[in-house]
Design a protein around this motif. Structure first.
Motif, PDB file in Angstrom:
ATOM      1  N   UNK A 145       0.849  -1.195   0.000  1.00  0.00           N
ATOM      2  CA  UNK A 145       0.000   0.000   0.000  1.00  0.00           C
ATOM      3  C   UNK A 145       0.880   1.239   0.000  1.00  0.00           C
ATOM      4  N   UNK A 146       0.511   2.218  -0.804  1.00  0.00           N
ATOM      5  CA  UNK A 146       1.219   3.495  -0.867  1.00  0.00           C
ATOM      6  C   UNK A 146       0.348   4.543  -0.181  1.00  0.00           C
ATOM      7  N   UNK A 147       0.971   5.345   0.668  1.00  0.00           N
ATOM      8  CA  UNK A 147       0.241   6.390   1.390  1.00  0.00           C
ATOM      9  C   UNK A 147       0.885   7.749   1.151  1.00  0.00           C
ATOM     10  N   UNK A 148       0.044   8.753   1.057  1.00  0.00           N
ATOM     11  CA  UNK A 148       0.495  10.154   1.036  1.00  0.00           C
ATOM     12  C   UNK A 148      -0.312  10.878   2.109  1.00  0.00           C
ATOM     13  N   UNK A 149       0.390  11.421   3.100  1.00  0.00           N
ATOM     14  CA  UNK A 149      -0.245  12.237   4.151  1.00  0.00           C
ATOM     15  C   UNK A 149       0.358  13.627   4.074  1.00  0.00           C
ATOM     16  N   UNK A 150      -0.500  14.629   4.067  1.00  0.00           N
ATOM     17  CA  UNK A 150      -0.032  16.016   4.081  1.00  0.00           C
ATOM     18  C   UNK A 150      -0.876  16.812   5.053  1.00  0.00           C
ATOM     19  N   UNK A 151      -0.274  17.846   5.594  1.00  0.00           N
ATOM     20  CA  UNK A 151      -0.995  18.790   6.447  1.00  0.00           C
ATOM     21  C   UNK A 151      -0.787  20.175   5.871  1.00  0.00           C
ATOM     22  N   UNK A 152      -1.865  20.955   5.851  1.00  0.00           N
ATOM     23  CA  UNK A 152      -1.752  22.331   5.374  1.00  0.00           C
ATOM     24  C   UNK A 152      -2.463  23.264   6.341  1.00  0.00           C
ATOM     25  N   UNK A 153      -1.996  24.490   6.381  1.00  0.00           N
ATOM     26  CA  UNK A 153      -2.625  25.520   7.204  1.00  0.00           C
ATOM     27  C   UNK A 153      -3.973  25.868   6.582  1.00  0.00           C
ATOM     28  N   UNK A 154      -5.029  25.794   7.350  1.00  0.00           N
ATOM     29  CA  UNK A 154      -6.379  26.006   6.815  1.00  0.00           C
ATOM     30  C   UNK A 154      -6.586  27.430   6.302  1.00  0.00           C
ATOM     31  N   UNK A 155      -5.953  28.398   6.941  1.00  0.00           N
ATOM     32  CA  UNK A 155      -6.162  29.795   6.552  1.00  0.00           C
ATOM     33  C   UNK A 155      -5.409  30.159   5.267  1.00  0.00           C
ATOM     34  N   UNK A 156      -4.206  29.612   5.093  1.00  0.00           N
ATOM     35  CA  UNK A 156      -3.369  30.024   3.966  1.00  0.00           C
ATOM     36  C   UNK A 156      -3.156  28.937   2.911  1.00  0.00           C
ATOM     37  N   UNK A 157      -3.559  27.703   3.207  1.00  0.00           N
ATOM     38  CA  UNK A 157      -3.326  26.535   2.340  1.00  0.00           C
ATOM     39  C   UNK A 157      -1.842  26.233   2.171  1.00  0.00           C
ATOM     40  N   UNK A 158      -1.006  26.808   3.050  1.00  0.00           N
ATOM     41  CA  UNK A 158       0.432  26.559   2.983  1.00  0.00           C
ATOM     42  C   UNK A 158       0.739  25.178   3.548  1.00  0.00           C
ATOM     43  N   UNK A 159       1.601  24.448   2.866  1.00  0.00           N
ATOM     44  CA  UNK A 159       1.955  23.089   3.255  1.00  0.00           C
ATOM     45  C   UNK A 159       2.758  23.091   4.548  1.00  0.00           C
ATOM     46  N   UNK A 160       2.347  22.259   5.525  1.00  0.00           N
ATOM     47  CA  UNK A 160       3.041  22.166   6.813  1.00  0.00           C
ATOM     48  C   UNK A 160       3.902  20.907   6.906  1.00  0.00           C
ATOM     49  N   UNK A 161       3.433  19.806   6.321  1.00  0.00           N
ATOM     50  CA  UNK A 161       4.225  18.572   6.337  1.00  0.00           C
ATOM     51  C   UNK A 161       3.787  17.642   5.207  1.00  0.00           C
ATOM     52  N   UNK A 162       4.722  16.763   4.827  1.00  0.00           N
ATOM     53  CA  UNK A 162       4.474  15.772   3.780  1.00  0.00           C
ATOM     54  C   UNK A 162       5.085  14.459   4.239  1.00  0.00           C
ATOM     55  N   UNK A 163       4.337  13.380   4.029  1.00  0.00           N
ATOM     56  CA  UNK A 163       4.882  12.050   4.300  1.00  0.00           C
ATOM     57  C   UNK A 163       4.367  11.093   3.231  1.00  0.00           C
ATOM     58  N   UNK A 164       5.270  10.541   2.451  1.00  0.00           N
ATOM     59  CA  UNK A 164       4.928   9.551   1.437  1.00  0.00           C
ATOM     60  C   UNK A 164       5.580   8.242   1.859  1.00  0.00           C
ATOM     61  N   UNK A 165       4.804   7.178   1.935  1.00  0.00           N
ATOM     62  CA  UNK A 165       5.357   5.912   2.425  1.00  0.00           C
ATOM     63  C   UNK A 165       4.810   4.713   1.668  1.00  0.00           C
ATOM     64  N   UNK A 166       5.580   3.621   1.747  1.00  0.00           N
ATOM     65  CA  UNK A 166       5.182   2.344   1.159  1.00  0.00           C
ATOM     66  C   UNK A 166       5.131   1.333   2.296  1.00  0.00           C
ATOM     67  N   UNK A 167       3.994   0.671   2.450  1.00  0.00           N
ATOM     68  CA  UNK A 167       3.827  -0.354   3.484  1.00  0.00           C
ATOM     69  C   UNK A 167       3.758  -1.699   2.775  1.00  0.00           C
ATOM     70  N   UNK A 168       4.648  -2.603   3.190  1.00  0.00           N
ATOM     71  CA  UNK A 168       4.692  -3.923   2.561  1.00  0.00           C
ATOM     72  C   UNK A 168       4.595  -5.011   3.609  1.00  0.00           C
ATOM     73  N   UNK A 169       3.975  -6.107   3.222  1.00  0.00           N
ATOM     74  CA  UNK A 169       3.900  -7.299   4.070  1.00  0.00           C
ATOM     75  C   UNK A 169       3.672  -8.485   3.144  1.00  0.00           C
ATOM     76  N   UNK A 170       4.585  -9.436   3.191  1.00  0.00           N
ATOM     77  CA  UNK A 170       4.469 -10.636   2.367  1.00  0.00           C
ATOM     78  C   UNK A 170       5.189 -11.770   3.101  1.00  0.00           C
ATOM     79  N   UNK A 171       5.165 -12.967   2.571  1.00  0.00           N
ATOM     80  CA  UNK A 171       5.815 -14.069   3.293  1.00  0.00           C
ATOM     81  C   UNK A 171       7.293 -13.818   3.611  1.00  0.00           C
ATOM     82  N   UNK A 172       7.973 -13.012   2.773  1.00  0.00           N
ATOM     83  CA  UNK A 172       9.379 -12.675   3.061  1.00  0.00           C
ATOM     84  C   UNK A 172       9.492 -11.619   4.159  1.00  0.00           C
ATOM     85  N   UNK A 173       8.476 -10.777   4.297  1.00  0.00           N
ATOM     86  CA  UNK A 173       8.445  -9.734   5.345  1.00  0.00           C
ATOM     87  C   UNK A 173       7.148  -9.934   6.124  1.00  0.00           C
TER      88      UNK A 173
END
Length: 187
Positions: A145-173
């Motif tokens: 699964x690929x995830x993108x989480x971002x936070x922005x300031x509601x008043x200005x729409x300015x980006x506060x944080x970004x996190x892009x991640x890959x979650x894996x789980x299979x017999x090897x992991x």
């Protein structure tokens, strides 16, 4: 007979004078009716529907079909689009997602100070039919699964944080692994 007509005519004249002067009927009891204020009077047209604008999909993300009001979703700025495009162009997305992340972001209340943008997509190795046991003895299925989480300031729409991640789980992991492709905070 002439006398009676004379009295009747006089009585009619008196009644007419009393009515004209406001006596004789309940004109004293009647209150003057205020005219409606034209500025505050609203005409309602029950046939007219409010105009609702659907949130705009991007090159690498789309909103679910039930998201039909752009005012209830956080604004996606060009800066955010760049992070989405950079991450999405480096991963292979499962064919069922048609090459796009699902943007499930909502504005939960009108007074929120920070908007939370949340997107996800599954990879080609994601398979709910392949099950195995992890180290805790739980039966889990194969994930990618690929995830993108971002936070922005509601008043200005300015980006506060970004996190892009890959979650894996299979017999090897079997216990899963999270790889952070992007992890940034802007202050």
């Amino acid at each position: 007979m002439k006398k009676q007509l004379k009295y009747l005519a006089t009585a009619g004249l008196l009644v007419a004078l009393l009515l004209a002067a406001g006596c004789g009927d309940d004109a004293k009891d009647k209150k003057e009716v205020d005219k409606p204020d034209i500025k505050t009077e609203q005409k309602t047209d029950h046939k007219a529907k409010p105009v609702v604008v659907r949130p705009q999909d991007g090159k690498y993300y789309r909103y679910p079909s039930y998201f039909n009001d752009a005012t209830k979703t956080p604004k996606i700025t060009p800066e955010m689009v760049k992070y989405i495009d950079d991450f999405a162009s480096t991963v292979e997305i499962h064919p069922s997602y048609k090459g796009k992340f699902i943007n499930n972001s909502r504005i939960k209340n009108p007074d929120e100070k920070i908007h939370y943008i949340s997107m996800h997509a599954i990879g080609p190795n994601h398979n709910e039919k392949i099950k195995f046991k992890n180290s805790k003895g739980r039966e889990v299925y194969q994930q990618q699964v690929y995830y993108i989480y971002m936070q922005s300031d509601a008043a200005t729409d300015k980006l506060k944080s970004v996190r892009c991640s890959i979650v894996e789980q299979n017999p090897d992991i079997p216990d899963g692994k999270t790889t952070y492709v992007v992890r940034k905070s802007f202050d």
